[in-house]
Every structure is written in C-alpha cells, then in structure tokens.
Design a protein around this motif. Structure first.
Motif, short mmCIF file in Angstrom:
data_model
loop_
_atom_site.label_atom_id
_atom_site.label_comp_id
_atom_site.label_asym_id
_atom_site.label_seq_id
_atom_site.Cartn_x
_atom_site.Cartn_y
_atom_site.Cartn_z
N ASN A 1 3.99 2.38 1.79
CA ASN A 1 5.12 2.39 2.73
C ASN A 1 6.39 2.87 2.05
O ASN A 1 7.22 3.56 2.67
N GLY A 2 6.56 2.54 0.77
CA GLY A 2 7.72 3.03 0.02
C GLY A 2 7.73 4.54 -0.07
O GLY A 2 8.80 5.18 0.00
N GLU A 3 6.56 5.14 -0.23
CA GLU A 3 6.48 6.61 -0.25
C GLU A 3 6.83 7.18 1.13
O GLU A 3 7.50 8.21 1.23
N HIS A 4 6.39 6.50 2.18
CA HIS A 4 6.75 6.93 3.54
C HIS A 4 8.26 6.84 3.74
O HIS A 4 8.87 7.76 4.30
N GLU A 5 8.87 5.76 3.27
CA GLU A 5 10.32 5.61 3.38
C GLU A 5 11.05 6.75 2.66
O GLU A 5 12.05 7.27 3.16
N ALA A 6 10.55 7.12 1.48
CA ALA A 6 11.19 8.18 0.70
C ALA A 6 11.13 9.51 1.44
O ALA A 6 12.10 10.28 1.43
N ARG A 7 10.01 9.79 2.08
CA ARG A 7 9.90 11.04 2.85
C ARG A 7 10.85 11.02 4.05
O ARG A 7 11.48 12.03 4.38
N GLN A 8 10.95 9.87 4.71
CA GLN A 8 11.90 9.74 5.82
C GLN A 8 13.33 9.98 5.35
O GLN A 8 14.12 10.66 6.03
N LEU A 9 13.65 9.43 4.21
CA LEU A 9 14.98 9.63 3.65
C LEU A 9 15.23 11.11 3.39
O LEU A 9 16.31 11.63 3.67
N GLY A 10 14.22 11.80 2.86
CA GLY A 10 14.34 13.23 2.61
C GLY A 10 14.70 14.01 3.86
O GLY A 10 15.49 14.96 3.82
N ASP A 11 14.14 13.61 4.99
CA ASP A 11 14.46 14.28 6.26
C ASP A 11 15.94 14.14 6.60
O ASP A 11 16.52 15.01 7.25
N LEU B 1 9.81 12.67 -3.58
CA LEU B 1 9.33 12.70 -2.21
C LEU B 1 10.42 13.09 -1.22
O LEU B 1 10.12 13.56 -0.12
N ALA B 2 11.68 12.89 -1.60
CA ALA B 2 12.78 13.32 -0.73
C ALA B 2 12.84 14.84 -0.61
O ALA B 2 13.44 15.37 0.32
N GLY B 3 12.23 15.54 -1.58
CA GLY B 3 12.06 16.98 -1.46
C GLY B 3 13.29 17.82 -1.65
O GLY B 3 13.41 18.90 -1.07
N LEU B 4 14.21 17.35 -2.50
CA LEU B 4 15.42 18.15 -2.73
C LEU B 4 15.08 19.35 -3.60
O LEU B 4 14.30 19.24 -4.55
N PRO B 5 15.65 20.52 -3.31
CA PRO B 5 15.28 21.73 -4.05
C PRO B 5 15.77 21.75 -5.50
O PRO B 5 15.15 22.37 -6.35
#
Length: 201
Positions: free
Chosen positions: A32-42, A66-70
């Motif tokens: 769930n923490g990984e899911h939260e991190a992806r949501q934050l990235g959005d 996981l936030a996916g910043l370039p």
C-alpha cells in the motif's frame, strides 16, 4: 525564481501501521505504501523541480522513485529520520509505560538524538537550501519533516509536535509575498481524505 520546498513524507511501512518508532531502521514500504507513492507522483509530476533530494533510507528513496520525477535524486543525509536510539522499534505506549510523560519533541531519545541536535540538523539543511532557487522536492520522514517545518518558521523543535504528517503526504514551505524574510507554510499534510477517516477527494 522564488524558493519553494515540496516536503514529502515516505509512503506507508509496517512500522507506520503498528506505531513503532522507525528512525534509522531501514525498513521497506508496504504494498500500500508503494501505491501511495505512485498516487503522490500523479500529484507532483507536473511541477518542474530544480533539485530532488531524498533521505538515504530506502522507504524515502523508494517513494521518490515511484513518484516518477524525471530529475535524478540527490542523496541528502540531513533528511534522515530522528535517531531514536534506545527507543527504536518501540511504540509510544511501550515507552511511556517505563518512562511516564515522555515526549519525543521535548525529551529526545537516549543514545539517539536530542531536540537540540535534530534542530541543529534542520537548521543546517535550511541554511543550504535557502541558497537555492525554484521548486525543490524533499523526500523525508515524519518527525524530521515536522522539525524542519517548525524551524522554517522560527519555532523550536518542541512545537513540531503540533505538525502531524501522514504517509505520502505533501507539504510546501515557502515565503509570504515571496519575501525571504517572511518564511511561511503554504500547504501542510495534504493527503487523500480517506487517510483522515473520510471519503476521497
């Protein structure tokens, strides 16, 4: 460009769920923490950051990844969590059972960091950050993030107790009227309402 600090607490871990103090223990995110991190990235991916910095602990680094910043992240040791010393892995209830009235932000941790030490660490980081410009992403932890915010606006570490931070939350530290002599908190502990016991937003 005016400086803005985008402060991110890492996503959920097993110890953030259990209430155990996780300072320097290098524990991973939960699923769930990984899911939260992806949501934050959005939420933050549309911003252009002049710098991206993360604590060296894996829960912060993984949240950043996981936030996916370039922009590649810089490892910043001063973003590490409060060193809990003898209280590492213990819950608040376990600690006060043997040390009644204990308060982290007032009393610190034996064989760990004291409030004046973490305050000095936050001040040292702020001193370096204010020399930069633009939007800066900081991936860090609950207790250190709270002290950083308190020190940003000139409060002592003990006042950080009043600044709660949810996992994978976003906060923004900046200036009133873009004036460096007027530090302010522009956003605090922004997270989906479901994490506060409400619906989604």
């Amino acid at each position: 460009m005016t400086l803005r600090l985008f402060l991110v607490r890492h996503g959920e871990t097993a110890w953030s769920l259990s209430g155990q103090h996780s300072g320097r223990a290098d524990i991973p995110l939960t699923e769930n923490g990984e899911h939260e991190a992806r949501q934050l990235g959005d939420r933050i991916r549309s911003f252009t950051f002049s710098h991206v910095m993360t604590s060296p602990l894996q829960r912060a680094q993984r949240t950043c990844e996981l936030a996916g910043l370039p922009r590649p992240a810089e490892i910043e040791s001063d973003l590490m969590e409060w060193d809990n010393g003898d209280y590492e892995s213990r819950t608040h209830q376990e600690i006060v059972a043997t040390h009644p009235g204990w308060n982290l932000f007032r009393d610190g941790c034996p064989n760990g960091e004291m409030p004046e030490q973490i305050s000095a660490r936050a001040d040292r980081l702020i001193h370096r950050l204010i020399e930069l410009d633009g939007d800066i992403a900081l991936f860090s932890h609950s207790h250190f993030g709270r002290v950083l915010a308190a020190r940003w606006i000139g409060l002592s570490a003990k006042h950080a107790q009043q600044f709660l931070l949810n996992t994978a939350s976003l906060s923004i530290l900046g200036y009133e009227h873009d004036r460096p002599d007027q530090p302010a908190i522009a956003l605090w502990n922004s997270a989906p309402l479901e994490r506060f016991g409400g619906g989604t937003l």
